[in-house]
Design a protein around this motif. Structure first.
Motif, mmCIF file in Angstrom:
data_model
loop_
_atom_site.group_PDB
_atom_site.id
_atom_site.type_symbol
_atom_site.label_atom_id
_atom_site.label_comp_id
_atom_site.label_asym_id
_atom_site.label_seq_id
_atom_site.Cartn_x
_atom_site.Cartn_y
_atom_site.Cartn_z
ATOM 1 N N LEU A 1 -9.759 -2.922 -13.500
ATOM 2 C CA LEU A 1 -10.443 -1.780 -14.137
ATOM 3 C C LEU A 1 -10.806 -0.700 -13.116
ATOM 4 C CD1 LEU A 1 -11.548 -0.551 -16.754
ATOM 5 C CD2 LEU A 1 -13.731 -1.719 -16.297
ATOM 6 N N ARG A 2 -11.189 -1.105 -11.924
ATOM 7 C CA ARG A 2 -11.514 -0.115 -10.885
ATOM 8 C C ARG A 2 -10.274 0.735 -10.595
ATOM 9 N NH1 ARG A 2 -13.536 3.325 -9.931
ATOM 10 N NH2 ARG A 2 -15.353 2.462 -10.963
ATOM 11 N N HIS A 3 -9.120 0.066 -10.427
ATOM 12 C CA HIS A 3 -7.867 0.787 -10.175
ATOM 13 C C HIS A 3 -7.541 1.728 -11.341
ATOM 14 C CE1 HIS A 3 -3.836 1.626 -8.806
ATOM 15 N NE2 HIS A 3 -3.298 1.074 -9.871
ATOM 16 N N ALA B 1 -7.042 -4.859 -3.115
ATOM 17 C CA ALA B 1 -5.969 -5.104 -4.079
ATOM 18 C C ALA B 1 -5.184 -3.826 -4.358
ATOM 19 C CB ALA B 1 -6.554 -5.668 -5.372
ATOM 20 N N TYR B 2 -5.869 -2.698 -4.373
ATOM 21 C CA TYR B 2 -5.241 -1.385 -4.579
ATOM 22 C C TYR B 2 -5.855 -0.389 -3.598
ATOM 23 C CZ TYR B 2 -3.748 -3.308 -9.118
ATOM 24 O OH TYR B 2 -3.197 -4.063 -10.125
ATOM 25 N N PRO B 3 -5.492 -0.491 -2.323
ATOM 26 C CA PRO B 3 -6.149 0.382 -1.328
ATOM 27 C C PRO B 3 -5.882 1.857 -1.641
ATOM 28 C CG PRO B 3 -4.759 -1.285 -0.262
ATOM 29 C CD PRO B 3 -4.455 -1.340 -1.722
ATOM 30 N N ILE B 4 -6.888 2.674 -1.422
ATOM 31 C CA ILE B 4 -6.739 4.119 -1.631
ATOM 32 C C ILE B 4 -7.585 4.822 -0.583
ATOM 33 C CG2 ILE B 4 -8.587 4.034 -3.381
ATOM 34 C CD1 ILE B 4 -7.243 6.523 -4.674
ATOM 35 N N ASP C 1 -14.866 5.819 5.068
ATOM 36 C CA ASP C 1 -14.191 4.821 4.238
ATOM 37 C C ASP C 1 -14.472 3.437 4.832
ATOM 38 O OD1 ASP C 1 -12.489 4.446 6.399
ATOM 39 O OD2 ASP C 1 -10.924 5.741 5.564
ATOM 40 N N PHE C 2 -13.781 2.408 4.348
ATOM 41 C CA PHE C 2 -14.108 1.053 4.805
ATOM 42 C C PHE C 2 -13.805 0.846 6.291
ATOM 43 C CE2 PHE C 2 -13.971 0.055 0.209
ATOM 44 C CZ PHE C 2 -15.211 -0.558 0.106
ATOM 45 N N SER C 3 -12.982 1.731 6.889
ATOM 46 C CA SER C 3 -12.693 1.571 8.314
ATOM 47 C C SER C 3 -13.731 2.297 9.177
ATOM 48 C CB SER C 3 -11.293 2.103 8.632
ATOM 49 O OG SER C 3 -11.294 3.518 8.551
ATOM 50 N N ASN C 4 -14.599 3.074 8.541
ATOM 51 C CA ASN C 4 -15.613 3.798 9.306
ATOM 52 C C ASN C 4 -16.903 3.913 8.506
ATOM 53 O OD1 ASN C 4 -17.094 5.341 11.032
ATOM 54 N ND2 ASN C 4 -15.508 6.885 11.349
ATOM 55 N N ILE C 5 -17.598 2.775 8.419
ATOM 56 C CA ILE C 5 -18.796 2.703 7.577
ATOM 57 C C ILE C 5 -19.941 3.496 8.197
ATOM 58 C CG2 ILE C 5 -20.443 1.115 6.505
ATOM 59 C CD1 ILE C 5 -18.336 -0.546 5.689
#
Ligand code: HEM
Ligand code: MG
Length: 334
Positions: free
Chosen positions: A168-170, A253-256, A276-280
């Motif tokens: 659903l998120r995707h 599961a669906y990186p964006i 993003d998740f690589s730079n919190i």
């Protein structure tokens, strides 16, 4: 002075939270509800003031007591919301639309618009609320909820679980890219979207059920929480404090990339300046130096003092931990 945040719960196990002392009541004229089904439910059961205007301390206390939200998560979300949507002089925040009940506004560009305010905390591609572009970013949306049910049937055997959340998120992101010319999926929304996708199977599933992320939320109870701001009968909170787990799994599961539609629908473009998740760490620094500073460029007096204090509470809640990200002092120190 804005008081220090309430401490973690003394008893932090599961227990009945839809109890005698917290009966559900229908909203009265003037009561405010908003885009967050968790806070709406707490207000409709009297864990929060039923009129929907609360202090950060009341919110932290309520989400811990009523849903066993972990202390750091509770403080992080609450001070983030208060810094951009609340009145920092009166220490009051609306859980929905703008109201005079939060007191006299500070000068613009401050908004003090409550949680409904678009883009500072509330954002696009919510599960059960529409994108702001379509005119209502906070009311329960039956069409979107029908899709929530459809996905729960298709991927969770009738339940909203981690598998449902992932699909659903995707879907909601793809839908916004294709229909909302102003779709914005940059930080902080980039993070809150994945975090909030975990909340229904984390907080809305009875605490006596084991492996709740796999078991998931049934559609009767989903309707109660999302539409009616109501606990199920005999509802017990989670068995331990939690921030909601699985956000990174849902993302992976669906990186964006964090980004936005820059020139109408289907023009989604990454924004490398967004966290993003690589730079919190950038989530914290951008929020403080861009979002908050943008609303309060030159505060003075009590307003400046309370900004400094609330920014301190916010920093102390940062999941990256003190030391990982250097603390920012856009207004100096006391
Ligand atoms: C969404 C604020 C705690 C469940 C939201 C939104 C805001 C918000 C502003 C709208 C974001 C958006 O979808 O655009 C807060 C604050 C909290 C808090 C300040 C203080 C700690 C909770 C708790 C729960 C919860 C404890 C669950 C018990 C949710 C869910 C959504 C949401 C499921 C997504 C709704 C959807 O996508 O349709 N929250 N929230 N929140 N919140 Fe909360
Ligand atoms: Mg939204």
């Amino acid at each position: 002075l804005p008081p220090s945040p309430p401490p973690p719960l003394k008893f932090n196990g599961t227990k009945l939270v839809n109890d005698r002392d917290h009966p559900w009541k229908p909203i009265r004229k003037g009561d405010i509800r908003g885009p967050c089904p968790g806070l709406n439910t707490l207000a409709s059961h009297g864990y929060l003031p039923r009129d929907g205007v609360a202090t950060p301390s009341q919110i932290i206390e309520a989400v811990q007591e009523g849903f066993n939200m972990a202390s750091a998560t509770a403080r992080f979300a609450t001070y983030a919301a208060h810094l951009v949507d609340g009145n920092l002089v009166t220490d009051l925040l609306s859980i929905g639309g703008k109201t005079r009940r939060t007191g006299v506004d500070p000068p613009p560009p401050a908004i003090v618009g409550g949680l409904n305010t678009h883009s500072v905390f509330e954002g696009d591609s919510s599960m059960t609320r529409g994108d702001d572009f379509f005119g209502d970013n906070h009311s329960f949306n039956q069409t979107l909820f029908d899709q929530f049910v459809e996905y729960s049937n298709k991927y969770g055997g009738g339940f909203y679980n981690l598998a449902t959340a992932t699909e659903l998120r995707h879907r909601r992101i793809q839908e916004s890219i294709a229909t909302n010319p102003q779709f914005d999926f940059t930080s902080p929304r980039f993070f809150t979207a994945f975090a909030e996708s975990t909340f229904p199977y984390t907080f809305f599933v009875d605490g006596r059920i084991s492996d709740r992320a796999t078991a998931g939320l049934d559609m009767t109870n989903a309707t109660l929480f999302f539409r009616d701001s109501k606990y199920p009968l005999d509802f017990w909170r989670p068995p331990a404090p939690t921030g909601g787990t699985g956000a990174l799994q849902i993302f992976s599961a669906y990186p964006i990339a964090a980004g936005r539609n820059v020139n109408g629908v289907n023009t989604f473009t990454p924004d490398p300046t967004s966290a993003d998740f690589s730079n919190i760490c950038l989530l914290y620094t951008n929020f403080v130096n861009k979002t908050v500073k943008g609303l309060y460029p030159n505060p003075t007096g009590v307003l400046r003092r309370n900004l400094i204090i609330n920014l301190g509470y916010f920093y102390n809640a940062f999941p990256g931990g003190v030391g990982e990200c250097p603390e920012q002092f856009p207004y100096g120190t006391l």
